[in-house]
Design an enzyme around this catalytic site. Structure first.
Site, PDB file in Angstrom:
ATOM      1  N   ASP A  74       0.840  -1.195   0.000  1.00 42.27           N
ATOM      2  CA  ASP A  74       0.000   0.000   0.000  1.00 42.27           C
ATOM      3  C   ASP A  74       0.880   1.252   0.000  1.00 42.27           C
ATOM      4  OD1 ASP A  74      -2.185  -1.658   0.211  1.00 42.27           O
ATOM      5  OD2 ASP A  74      -2.331  -1.455   2.387  1.00 42.27           O
TER       6      ASP A  74
HETATM    7  N1  URA Z   1      -1.241  -5.864   3.938  1.00 44.38           N
HETATM    8  C1  URA Z   1      -1.739  -4.609   3.918  1.00 44.38           C
HETATM    9  O1  URA Z   1      -2.776  -4.343   4.490  1.00 44.38           O
HETATM   10  N2  URA Z   1      -1.052  -3.676   3.259  1.00 44.38           N
HETATM   11  C2  URA Z   1       0.126  -3.921   2.614  1.00 44.38           C
HETATM   12  O2  URA Z   1       0.705  -3.008   2.049  1.00 44.38           O
HETATM   13  C3  URA Z   1       0.627  -5.222   2.659  1.00 44.38           C
HETATM   14  C4  URA Z   1      -0.075  -6.180   3.320  1.00 44.38           C
END
Ligand code: URA
Length: 241
Positions: free
Chosen positions: A104
């Site tokens: 993310d």
């Molecule tokens: N899980 C999440 O919620 N975000 C990420 O970036 C990676 C794994």
């Protein structure tokens, strides 16, 4: 065997037209013989290619690890945000690199970057269950009951039951917790959704491991390095098991 002009242009030595120009000027040698034929095919792993007397370093694939910073997206191109690919030296662009899976925008830590499509496919395929480890800060107290729920398989918002996950509590109090979570999948926002399912929120997320590769602690956020031969070998082996 591959066309020499294609190999050199993929390595970033100019367009195929540029390479043609170099060949015309007699600036390229293969195995110490000046190349005259523009359409020559060679085995780049066996032949020595020189441009203006300089031997070229041939490789088809690149493998990098980056400590992804916050506010940078994992896409190759993005209209609005800077991408992890934008942070790479322009010399890498000829390889057309992409990220292995995604993090993310607000997640930091280990992200692998390559142009090896086959390996990428295996590493992100649900079939291989490549483990990922995350360090996270959680807004509430995480306890033994959560550990058990994660072990059994958390059901997230869309009804999907996650594979068993290993939750380790580093510290925990009413003010919040620090945890380490090992998961085998890579669903969209998975870690955040798993904690939402037990009525808690992730307030900081950093990936520290992807399969056999640990985040190099010497890399500051935004920095990257090439994987060693041993690390590349380990990635191949983990996708072969
Ligand atoms: N899980 C999440 O919620 N975000 C990420 O970036 C990676 C794994």
């Amino acid at each position: 065997m591959e066309r020499l002009d294609k190999i050199l242009s993929n390595l970033g030595y100019g367009s195929r037209k540029d390479i043609k120009g170099l060949i015309k000027k007699g600036n390229i040698m293969v195995d110490k013989v000046v190349v005259k034929d523009n359409s020559i095919q060679i085995d780049p792993n066996k032949s020595i290619v020189e441009i203006n007397g300089q031997e070229i370093f041939y490789r088809k694939y690149i493998y990098l690890m980056m400590n992804k910073p916050k506010d940078v997206v994992s896409a190759t191109v993005d209209k609005y945000d800077e991408t992890v690919i934008d942070l790479l030296d322009p010399d890498y662009m000829a390889f057309e690199p992409f990220t292995v899976g995604r993090l993310d925008k607000d997640t930091v830590g280990l992200i692998l970057i390559t142009n090896d499509g086959e390996l990428n496919h295996k590493l992100i395929s649900p079939k291989w269950n490549v483990e990922k480890i995350y360090y996270a800060k959680i807004n509430k107290e995480v306890d033994e009951k959560d550990i058990k729920k994660f072990e059994k398989g958390i059901v997230i918002d869309d009804g999907y039951k996650c594979l068993p996950a290993k939750l380790k509590i580093i510290s925990s109090s009413k003010e919040g917790s620090e945890i380490e979570l090992t998961i085998q999948e890579g669903k969209f926002h998975q870690v955040k959704r798993m904690f939402e399912a037990v009525d808690k929120s992730v307030i900081y997320l950093r990936r520290t491991r992807f399969g056999p590769i640990s985040l190099d602690e010497d890399l500051n956020e935004g920095e990257y390095r090439e994987l060693s031969d041993e690390e590349i070998e380990a990635l191949y082996s983990c996708a072969k098991k």
